[in-house]
Design a protein around this motif. Structure first.
Motif, PDB file in Angstrom:
ATOM      1  N   VAL A   1       0.842  -1.202   0.000  1.00 44.46           N
ATOM      2  CA  VAL A   1       0.000   0.000   0.000  1.00 44.46           C
ATOM      3  C   VAL A   1       0.874   1.248   0.000  1.00 44.46           C
ATOM      4  CG1 VAL A   1      -1.773   1.310   1.217  1.00 44.46           C
ATOM      5  CG2 VAL A   1      -1.892  -1.186   1.166  1.00 44.46           C
ATOM      6  N   ARG A   2       1.930   1.230   0.825  1.00 39.63           N
ATOM      7  CA  ARG A   2       2.833   2.376   0.889  1.00 39.63           C
ATOM      8  C   ARG A   2       3.524   2.602  -0.455  1.00 39.63           C
ATOM      9  NH1 ARG A   2       2.912   6.716   3.706  1.00 39.63           N
ATOM     10  NH2 ARG A   2       2.396   5.440   5.530  1.00 39.63           N
ATOM     11  N   ALA A   3       3.960   1.527  -1.093  1.00 36.38           N
ATOM     12  CA  ALA A   3       4.643   1.655  -2.386  1.00 36.38           C
ATOM     13  C   ALA A   3       3.711   2.236  -3.438  1.00 36.38           C
ATOM     14  CB  ALA A   3       5.173   0.297  -2.833  1.00 36.38           C
ATOM     15  N   ILE A   4       2.464   1.804  -3.445  1.00 42.19           N
ATOM     16  CA  ILE A   4       1.502   2.315  -4.422  1.00 42.19           C
ATOM     17  C   ILE A   4       1.129   3.758  -4.098  1.00 42.19           C
ATOM     18  CG2 ILE A   4      -0.887   2.055  -5.228  1.00 42.19           C
ATOM     19  CD1 ILE A   4      -0.424  -0.980  -5.190  1.00 42.19           C
ATOM     20  N   TYR A   5       0.983   4.060  -2.831  1.00 42.28           N
ATOM     21  CA  TYR A   5       0.728   5.444  -2.421  1.00 42.28           C
ATOM     22  C   TYR A   5       1.878   6.348  -2.870  1.00 42.28           C
ATOM     23  CZ  TYR A   5       0.511   9.518   0.662  1.00 42.28           C
ATOM     24  OH  TYR A   5       0.496  10.804   1.156  1.00 42.28           O
ATOM     25  N   ASN A   6       3.119   5.898  -2.660  1.00 44.38           N
ATOM     26  CA  ASN A   6       4.283   6.691  -3.074  1.00 44.38           C
ATOM     27  C   ASN A   6       4.286   6.920  -4.579  1.00 44.38           C
ATOM     28  OD1 ASN A   6       5.199   6.850  -0.445  1.00 44.38           O
ATOM     29  ND2 ASN A   6       6.692   5.208  -0.659  1.00 44.38           N
ATOM     30  N   SER A   7       3.948   5.878  -5.345  1.00 42.48           N
ATOM     31  CA  SER A   7       3.902   6.024  -6.804  1.00 42.48           C
ATOM     32  C   SER A   7       2.823   7.010  -7.220  1.00 42.48           C
ATOM     33  CB  SER A   7       3.650   4.661  -7.466  1.00 42.48           C
ATOM     34  OG  SER A   7       4.770   3.824  -7.357  1.00 42.48           O
ATOM     35  N   ALA A   8       1.689   6.969  -6.539  1.00 39.36           N
ATOM     36  CA  ALA A   8       0.608   7.909  -6.853  1.00 39.36           C
ATOM     37  C   ALA A   8       1.036   9.343  -6.552  1.00 39.36           C
ATOM     38  CB  ALA A   8      -0.648   7.545  -6.061  1.00 39.36           C
ATOM     39  N   ARG A   9       1.692   9.543  -5.429  1.00 34.31           N
ATOM     40  CA  ARG A   9       2.160  10.883  -5.064  1.00 34.31           C
ATOM     41  C   ARG A   9       3.241  11.356  -6.048  1.00 34.31           C
ATOM     42  NH1 ARG A   9      -0.571  14.008  -3.390  1.00 34.31           N
ATOM     43  NH2 ARG A   9       0.952  15.169  -2.147  1.00 34.31           N
ATOM     44  N   LEU A  10       4.061  10.430  -6.513  1.00 36.23           N
ATOM     45  CA  LEU A  10       5.086  10.774  -7.496  1.00 36.23           C
ATOM     46  C   LEU A  10       4.457  11.325  -8.771  1.00 36.23           C
ATOM     47  CD1 LEU A  10       8.094  10.726  -8.298  1.00 36.23           C
ATOM     48  CD2 LEU A  10       7.783   8.350  -9.013  1.00 36.23           C
ATOM     49  N   GLU A  11       3.260  10.854  -9.084  1.00 40.67           N
ATOM     50  CA  GLU A  11       2.539  11.325 -10.271  1.00 40.67           C
ATOM     51  C   GLU A  11       1.684  12.561  -9.975  1.00 40.67           C
ATOM     52  OE1 GLU A  11       2.985  10.237 -13.268  1.00 40.67           O
ATOM     53  OE2 GLU A  11       4.353   8.642 -12.646  1.00 40.67           O
ATOM     54  N   GLY A  12       1.780  13.065  -8.738  1.00 38.48           N
ATOM     55  CA  GLY A  12       1.029  14.263  -8.387  1.00 38.48           C
ATOM     56  C   GLY A  12      -0.426  14.011  -8.064  1.00 38.48           C
ATOM     57  N   ILE A  13      -0.786  12.762  -7.778  1.00 35.96           N
ATOM     58  CA  ILE A  13      -2.172  12.429  -7.459  1.00 35.96           C
ATOM     59  C   ILE A  13      -2.446  12.801  -6.008  1.00 35.96           C
ATOM     60  CG2 ILE A  13      -3.817  10.536  -7.172  1.00 35.96           C
ATOM     61  CD1 ILE A  13      -2.454   9.179  -9.546  1.00 35.96           C
ATOM     62  N   ASN A  14      -3.472  13.581  -5.798  1.00 37.44           N
ATOM     63  CA  ASN A  14      -3.805  14.079  -4.463  1.00 37.44           C
ATOM     64  C   ASN A  14      -4.699  13.066  -3.753  1.00 37.44           C
ATOM     65  OD1 ASN A  14      -3.976  15.751  -2.246  1.00 37.44           O
ATOM     66  ND2 ASN A  14      -5.669  16.961  -3.089  1.00 37.44           N
ATOM     67  N   VAL A  15      -4.062  12.049  -3.182  1.00 37.12           N
ATOM     68  CA  VAL A  15      -4.784  10.987  -2.496  1.00 37.12           C
ATOM     69  C   VAL A  15      -4.083  10.720  -1.165  1.00 37.12           C
ATOM     70  CG1 VAL A  15      -3.441   9.139  -3.582  1.00 37.12           C
ATOM     71  CG2 VAL A  15      -5.764   8.666  -2.795  1.00 37.12           C
ATOM     72  N   THR A  16      -4.842  10.350  -0.153  1.00 36.27           N
ATOM     73  CA  THR A  16      -4.237  10.047   1.133  1.00 36.27           C
ATOM     74  C   THR A  16      -3.881   8.563   1.213  1.00 36.27           C
ATOM     75  OG1 THR A  16      -6.332   9.499   2.218  1.00 36.27           O
ATOM     76  CG2 THR A  16      -5.662  11.829   2.201  1.00 36.27           C
ATOM     77  N   PHE A  17      -3.064   8.233   2.199  1.00 40.27           N
ATOM     78  CA  PHE A  17      -2.710   6.823   2.404  1.00 40.27           C
ATOM     79  C   PHE A  17      -3.953   5.978   2.721  1.00 40.27           C
ATOM     80  CE2 PHE A  17      -1.416   3.247   5.042  1.00 40.27           C
ATOM     81  CZ  PHE A  17      -0.424   2.666   4.267  1.00 40.27           C
ATOM     82  N   PRO A  18      -4.839   6.410   3.649  1.00 36.48           N
ATOM     83  CA  PRO A  18      -6.054   5.620   3.907  1.00 36.48           C
ATOM     84  C   PRO A  18      -6.938   5.466   2.666  1.00 36.48           C
ATOM     85  CG  PRO A  18      -5.691   7.161   5.697  1.00 36.48           C
ATOM     86  CD  PRO A  18      -4.716   7.538   4.615  1.00 36.48           C
ATOM     87  N   GLN A  19      -7.032   6.528   1.855  1.00 40.37           N
ATOM     88  CA  GLN A  19      -7.819   6.420   0.622  1.00 40.37           C
ATOM     89  C   GLN A  19      -7.210   5.406  -0.333  1.00 40.37           C
ATOM     90  OE1 GLN A  19      -7.734  10.581  -0.495  1.00 40.37           O
ATOM     91  NE2 GLN A  19      -9.860  10.919   0.138  1.00 40.37           N
ATOM     92  N   THR A  20      -5.881   5.403  -0.426  1.00 36.68           N
ATOM     93  CA  THR A  20      -5.196   4.445  -1.290  1.00 36.68           C
ATOM     94  C   THR A  20      -5.513   3.022  -0.857  1.00 36.68           C
ATOM     95  OG1 THR A  20      -3.395   6.022  -1.648  1.00 36.68           O
ATOM     96  CG2 THR A  20      -2.945   3.714  -2.151  1.00 36.68           C
ATOM     97  N   LYS A  21      -5.433   2.771   0.425  1.00 36.72           N
ATOM     98  CA  LYS A  21      -5.717   1.430   0.963  1.00 36.72           C
ATOM     99  C   LYS A  21      -7.159   1.025   0.668  1.00 36.72           C
ATOM    100  CE  LYS A  21      -5.131  -1.290   5.203  1.00 36.72           C
ATOM    101  NZ  LYS A  21      -6.475  -1.934   5.230  1.00 36.72           N
TER     102      LYS A  21
END
Length: 218
Positions: free
Chosen positions: A21-41
């Motif tokens: 989940v953390r790795a996918i959250y980090n990738s999303a943030r790298l792309e500038g996606i405004n999402v939280t860690f709980p939302q990603t999960k």
């Protein structure tokens, strides 16, 4: 470069699942996606969330599916076809075309460097040479950077290259490579410089020191 971590493949798979989940959250943030860690999960679990666009949900689900493919195909040799497969998952319904080499010109935001349109024969030759790098960690980091700079695909090159690098790491027990949110600014600065210069020395040690994680036994 030496291996920072030397795990069994079983240990590395366990680690990958723990930090997925953390790795996918980090990738999303790298792309500038405004999402939280709980939302990603929550999105990864297939549950709808409010205040997240359909496109951003698609990006996260695509990343989840790409990672699943990697973890289910660690015995499959890594080559250009494998990278295409990962891009097919990563860029599904997001790109002009997905899972195929780019066949037109693209630019990279805020840099003068413009990558050539990939020639499959030349790409395979460069990849074959890269995969001969003896140290697995160095091989993974080099692939990640080469894939990003080459812009092999229409979209999702950073995500595709990162997941492919992790395929190399996991199958050899060398940890997980992910750019933490608190390292994004420096990573982006170093990556832009790398695009312009093709100088690996200014970024590969940064990735090794700040973005490579494993299991530390005491």
């Amino acid at each position: 470069m030496k291996n920072k971590y030397t795990l069994s493949q079983k240990e590395n798979i366990f680690l990958a699942k723990k930090v997925l989940v953390r790795a996918i959250y980090n990738s999303a943030r790298l792309e500038g996606i405004n999402v939280t860690f709980p939302q990603t999960k929550t999105i990864m679990e297939g549950v709808s969330v409010s205040n997240v666009s359909v496109d951003d949900v698609q990006t996260i689900l695509n990343l989840r599916n790409a990672w699943r493919y990697v973890l289910n195909h660690l015995k499959t040799p890594f080559d250009l076809d494998f990278a295409k497969k990962i891009n097919g998952y990563v860029s599904y319904n997001e790109s002009l075309d997905w899972g195929v080499l780019r066949y037109g010109n693209v630019g990279i935001t805020d840099v003068a460097y413009q990558p050539d349109v990939p020639d499959e024969k030349e790409v395979k030759k460069q990849l074959d040479d890269l995969l001969k790098i003896e140290n697995e960690t160095e091989r993974a980091i080099t692939y990640m950077l080469w894939g990003m700079r080459s812009q092999l695909f229409w979209d999702g090159n950073k995500r595709t290259s990162t997941i492919c690098a992790n395929k190399i790491l996991i199958e050899n027990g060398n940890g997980i490579l992910t750019v933490p949110e608190n390292q994004l600014e420096e990573f982006n600065e170093r990556l832009s410089a790398f695009y312009e210069t093709n100088d690996y020395s200014k970024i590969n040690q940064f990735l090794y020191d700040k973005c490579l994680f494993g299991i530390d036994y005491v």
